[in-house]
Design a protein around this motif. Structure first.
Motif, mmCIF file in Angstrom:
data_model
loop_
_atom_site.group_PDB
_atom_site.id
_atom_site.type_symbol
_atom_site.label_atom_id
_atom_site.label_comp_id
_atom_site.label_asym_id
_atom_site.label_seq_id
_atom_site.Cartn_x
_atom_site.Cartn_y
_atom_site.Cartn_z
ATOM 1 N N PHE A 178 0.824 -1.204 0.000
ATOM 2 C CA PHE A 178 0.000 0.000 0.000
ATOM 3 C C PHE A 178 0.863 1.262 0.000
ATOM 4 O O PHE A 178 1.993 1.256 0.479
ATOM 5 C CB PHE A 178 -0.883 0.028 1.246
ATOM 6 N N SER A 203 0.423 3.800 1.892
ATOM 7 C CA SER A 203 0.681 4.234 3.268
ATOM 8 C C SER A 203 1.379 3.142 4.072
ATOM 9 O O SER A 203 1.348 3.172 5.287
ATOM 10 C CB SER A 203 -0.640 4.581 3.926
ATOM 11 N N ALA A 249 0.692 0.607 5.474
ATOM 12 C CA ALA A 249 -0.316 -0.241 6.126
ATOM 13 C C ALA A 249 0.306 -1.345 6.969
ATOM 14 O O ALA A 249 -0.163 -2.472 6.986
ATOM 15 C CB ALA A 249 -1.267 -0.849 5.086
ATOM 16 N N LEU A 250 1.374 -1.024 7.692
ATOM 17 C CA LEU A 250 1.957 -2.018 8.598
ATOM 18 C C LEU A 250 1.103 -2.116 9.849
ATOM 19 O O LEU A 250 0.366 -1.199 10.171
ATOM 20 C CB LEU A 250 3.385 -1.603 8.971
ATOM 21 N N TYR A 251 1.220 -3.260 10.539
ATOM 22 C CA TYR A 251 0.493 -3.404 11.802
ATOM 23 C C TYR A 251 1.345 -2.758 12.891
ATOM 24 O O TYR A 251 2.428 -3.248 13.206
ATOM 25 C CB TYR A 251 0.256 -4.883 12.108
ATOM 26 N N PRO A 252 0.860 -1.648 13.481
ATOM 27 C CA PRO A 252 1.723 -0.872 14.373
ATOM 28 C C PRO A 252 2.121 -1.604 15.647
ATOM 29 O O PRO A 252 3.149 -1.303 16.226
ATOM 30 C CB PRO A 252 0.878 0.368 14.698
ATOM 31 N N HIS A 253 1.300 -2.572 16.069
ATOM 32 C CA HIS A 253 1.569 -3.233 17.347
ATOM 33 C C HIS A 253 2.448 -4.466 17.179
ATOM 34 O O HIS A 253 2.697 -5.160 18.140
ATOM 35 C CB HIS A 253 0.257 -3.609 18.019
ATOM 36 N N ASN A 296 5.254 -8.552 11.617
ATOM 37 C CA ASN A 296 4.544 -8.022 10.455
ATOM 38 C C ASN A 296 4.757 -8.909 9.237
ATOM 39 O O ASN A 296 3.818 -9.258 8.532
ATOM 40 C CB ASN A 296 5.056 -6.616 10.122
ATOM 41 N N ARG A 321 9.744 -1.898 15.988
ATOM 42 C CA ARG A 321 8.353 -1.674 15.620
ATOM 43 C C ARG A 321 8.293 -0.641 14.497
ATOM 44 O O ARG A 321 9.195 0.188 14.374
ATOM 45 C CB ARG A 321 7.559 -1.142 16.818
ATOM 46 N N SER A 324 6.882 2.106 14.142
ATOM 47 C CA SER A 324 7.014 3.514 14.514
ATOM 48 C C SER A 324 8.468 3.930 14.680
ATOM 49 O O SER A 324 8.772 5.112 14.708
ATOM 50 C CB SER A 324 6.242 3.784 15.810
ATOM 51 N N ARG A 367 6.668 -8.137 3.720
ATOM 52 C CA ARG A 367 5.429 -8.799 4.106
ATOM 53 C C ARG A 367 4.774 -9.430 2.876
ATOM 54 O O ARG A 367 4.174 -10.493 2.956
ATOM 55 C CB ARG A 367 4.497 -7.762 4.732
#
Lengths: 365, 298
Positions: free
Chosen positions: A81, A83, A85-89, A95, A130, A132, A146
């Protein structure tokens, strides 16, 4: 690894139809780029292939299966994507391994595949971080990681480079190209940037207002655009275009300036015909500073005033006044040109394009 | 002359300190002190008798107190979990609404607009064994021919109170979780679909971790709220029957104003406050962990 086939594909939002029955055959292992201005339906088309948008009409086939009514998870595709669209947690490693975990694969296998993908994308030292804590370019590489751990049949890219700065964009672009060579998978890539489309793809699909304008190799769409739209969209700086009328064996511009009819069109034009004349900046240059097409007879020369110049080092873009506005010219082996000075400009008419004024279609198919 | 020698910051802050002292510090200190005295409202002079920790020892060794304490924790646990689940469900449903979402959000807040005392009266009427709507409905539907003693049976009474509490406050969860849902980016969910998740897995692995901080904020607010539950209970059962719905604060209230044992009531109240602080600390820890997990930037 699978071909993708769109047949009479339609997308409607209520009464508004945004994709008007497009047909497209993407070959197995082909890299195809969907390109066009924003709102042309390219992202919608990609999202329909992914299964994120419902299909309003027509069919989508991946491999031998019609996938219209399959949810995304049943299509064996991966998507990158804009943006990220990674899973932040989740950590980078989690991921990348998420799809395998969902598929219920054993942890050792997940670990191994994630490690492989991380090595390809140079992410090994980041696996515990992570999202972030990563930069934009790193995040986009994780998003690609991914996508590749799953070894899907088809990769879908939705403007993956748009959020990156210019330098990173070139880098990641190269990585995507390498990835395609390595993965040997079908890839469909949406972008509004014609340079990305040209550099990456085997074939380019140029879309406009929910229609396909032209499908072809980068070389074809650049040298033989089928429509005025494609001619204007592909190529940077864009092709110089102006309306002309055929009279007395000449092309007459609105300002009264004239050019001889290009040799390849001499038989086919009739007097009074209204056309659009197009010439790429590469084929319009200060005399002695361009590429020679070899057909010396087809070169017309005119004295024209320089309005401004944009030096780029190895070449200079020269804007010269012609037919009441500035035409762009690409000057190779540049020398300084003061503004206002009149210089002799060469029009390489063997490379000229003519389009029907009303339909916008190119005169040579 | 003397005043002017004080520095400007001290001078400017003085009124604020004065007000804070009058409305917070002095009452707090006084109540804390009185918890070390056998102070009774009927015997003002007892305020000056210092008895050390005797009140606290009485409280700790009082079976009634621990029953009320335990019941409060139970009430809190059941009410919060029920509100959490219902609120989550409600938020998910409302977030799916294509049309009229704004209207639904407003409707959802209605229970919060009623005074808890009125909610108490309303549910007292609903659960009335004789003329209540619930028994009436159950009997009309032929589900039972008995008059169920909702507010008279000890277990049913606490259940009835829980229902009233849940009804009035589920929307706190619903609204906070809905805020989380609306703020949540769409892309990770789509990525999860592409990655092979079923809708349930998408919720479990992507949506829920994102909503957790919002749920914990609601938990923190509501745990303080429920731990000081008084009004609804007071109206519906007044701690009865036979103290079967006695919660911490109804016990404190009864001790302070019914029995006039203010010193003892204050000792209990400090215990109750410790309970609230523990819950707050617990949920804030959870919140911080959840926030860090999703890499929240707020």
């Amino acid at each position: 690894m699978a071909p993708v086939s769109l047949k009479k594909l339609v997308k409607r939002y209520g009464a508004l139809e945004v994709v008007h029955g497009i047909d497209l055959e993407v070959k197995d292992r082909e890299f195809i780029a969907l390109v066009g201005p924003s709102g042309c339906g390219k992202s919608t088309t990609l999202r329909m292939i992914a299964g994120l948008e419902d299909v309003s009409g027509g069919t989508i086939e991946i491999g031998d299966n019609v996938v219209n009514d399959l949810p995304p998870r049943a299509r064996n595709i991966s998507m990158v994507f804009q943006s990220y669209a990674l899973y932040p947690h989740m950590t980078v490693g989690e991921n990348m391994g998420f799809s395998l975990k969902i598929a219920g694969r054993p942890p050792e296998e997940i670990k191994e595949k994630v490690a492989d993908a991380a090595a390809i994308l140079d992410l090994t030292h980041l696996l515990e971080r992570r999202p972030s804590q990563l930069s934009g370019g790193q995040r986009q590489r994780v998003a690609m990681g991914r996508a590749i751990v799953r070894r899907p049949d088809v990769f879908l890219f939705d403007e993956p480079l748009s959020n990156l700065d210019a330098k990173l964009r070139t880098q990641v672009r190269t990585e995507i190209k390498k990835l395609h060579a390595r993965m040997q998978a079908t890839m469909i890539y949406v972008t509004h940037d014609q340079v990305e489309a040209m550099t990456l793809s085997d074939r380019i699909v140029i879309m406009r207002d929910g229609h396909i304008e032209q499908v072809g190799t980068p070389e074809e769409v650049f040298n033989r655009p089928l429509t005025k739209f494609v001619a204007g969209f592909i190529g940077s700086p864009p092709m110089n275009m102006d309306d002309v009328t055929v009279a007395d064996g000449k092309l007459v511009f609105a300002s009264g300036a004239t050019l001889p009819i290009p040799p390849k069109f001499r038989q086919s034009l009739t007097s009074g015909q209204k056309l659009t004349f197009g010439l790429r900046p590469d084929d319009f240059f200060p005399a002695g500073h361009g590429l020679n097409s070899g057909d010396a007879e087809a070169v017309a020369e005119l004295e024209l005033p320089v309005s401004i110049t944009e030096p780029l080092g190895n070449e200079t873009l020269v804007f010269v006044g012609f037919n009441g506005r500035d035409w762009v010219s690409r000057m190779l082996n540049p020398r300084p040109l003061p503004s206002g000075q009149s210089i002799k400009m060469s029009f390489d008419l063997s490379q000229a394009h003519l389009f029907d004024l009303t339909t916008g279609k190119s005169l040579v198919a | 002359m003397k005043l002017s020698r004080l520095s400007a910051p001290v001078l400017l802050l003085f009124p604020a300190f004065l007000v804070l002292a009058a409305v917070v510090v002095v009452p707090l200190a006084l109540s804390f002190y009185s918890s070390f005295t056998p102070f009774r409202l009927t015997k003002p002079e007892s305020l000056y008798v210092f008895i050390g920790l005797r009140n606290y020892i009485t409280v700790i060794s009082s079976w009634d107190f621990w029953v009320a304490f335990g019941r409060t924790v139970l009430f809190l646990t059941i009410a919060l979990n029920a509100e959490m689940l219902l609120g989550l469900g409600l938020a998910l449903l409302v977030s799916k609404a294509v049309r009229g979402q704004r209207l639904l959000r407003t409707l959802m807040m209605f229970p919060m607009m009623f005074s808890p005392v009125l909610v108490g009266f309303q549910f007292k009427f609903l659960f009335n064994d004789n003329i209540g709507l619930i028994n009436n409905a159950l009997q009309s539907l032929g589900l039972t021919d008995q008059a169920i003693p909702w507010l008279i049976n000890g277990n049913l009474a606490l259940f009835s109170i829980t229902v009233a509490e849940v009804w009035s406050s589920t929307s706190v969860f619903a609204i906070l979780i809905l805020a989380g849902l609306l703020a949540m980016p769409r892309d990770p969910i789509e990525a999860a679909h592409v990655d092979g998740c079923t809708p349930l897995q998408t919720f479990r692995y992507v949506t829920w971790p994102y909503l957790m901080p919002f749920a914990f904020i609601a938990m923190t607010i509501r745990s303080l709220d429920v731990a000081r539950a008084y009004d609804i209970v007071k109206i519906m059962t007044d701690g009865g029957p036979a103290k079967r719905t006695e919660l911490l604060w109804t016990l404190v209230g009864r001790t302070a104003y019914g029995d006039a044992r203010m010193g003892m009531a204050n000792a209990m109240a400090y215990f109750a406050i410790v309970l609230s602080i523990l819950f707050t600390v617990y949920f804030f820890r959870k919140l911080a962990a959840a926030r860090q997990q999703i890499g929240a930037e707020w």
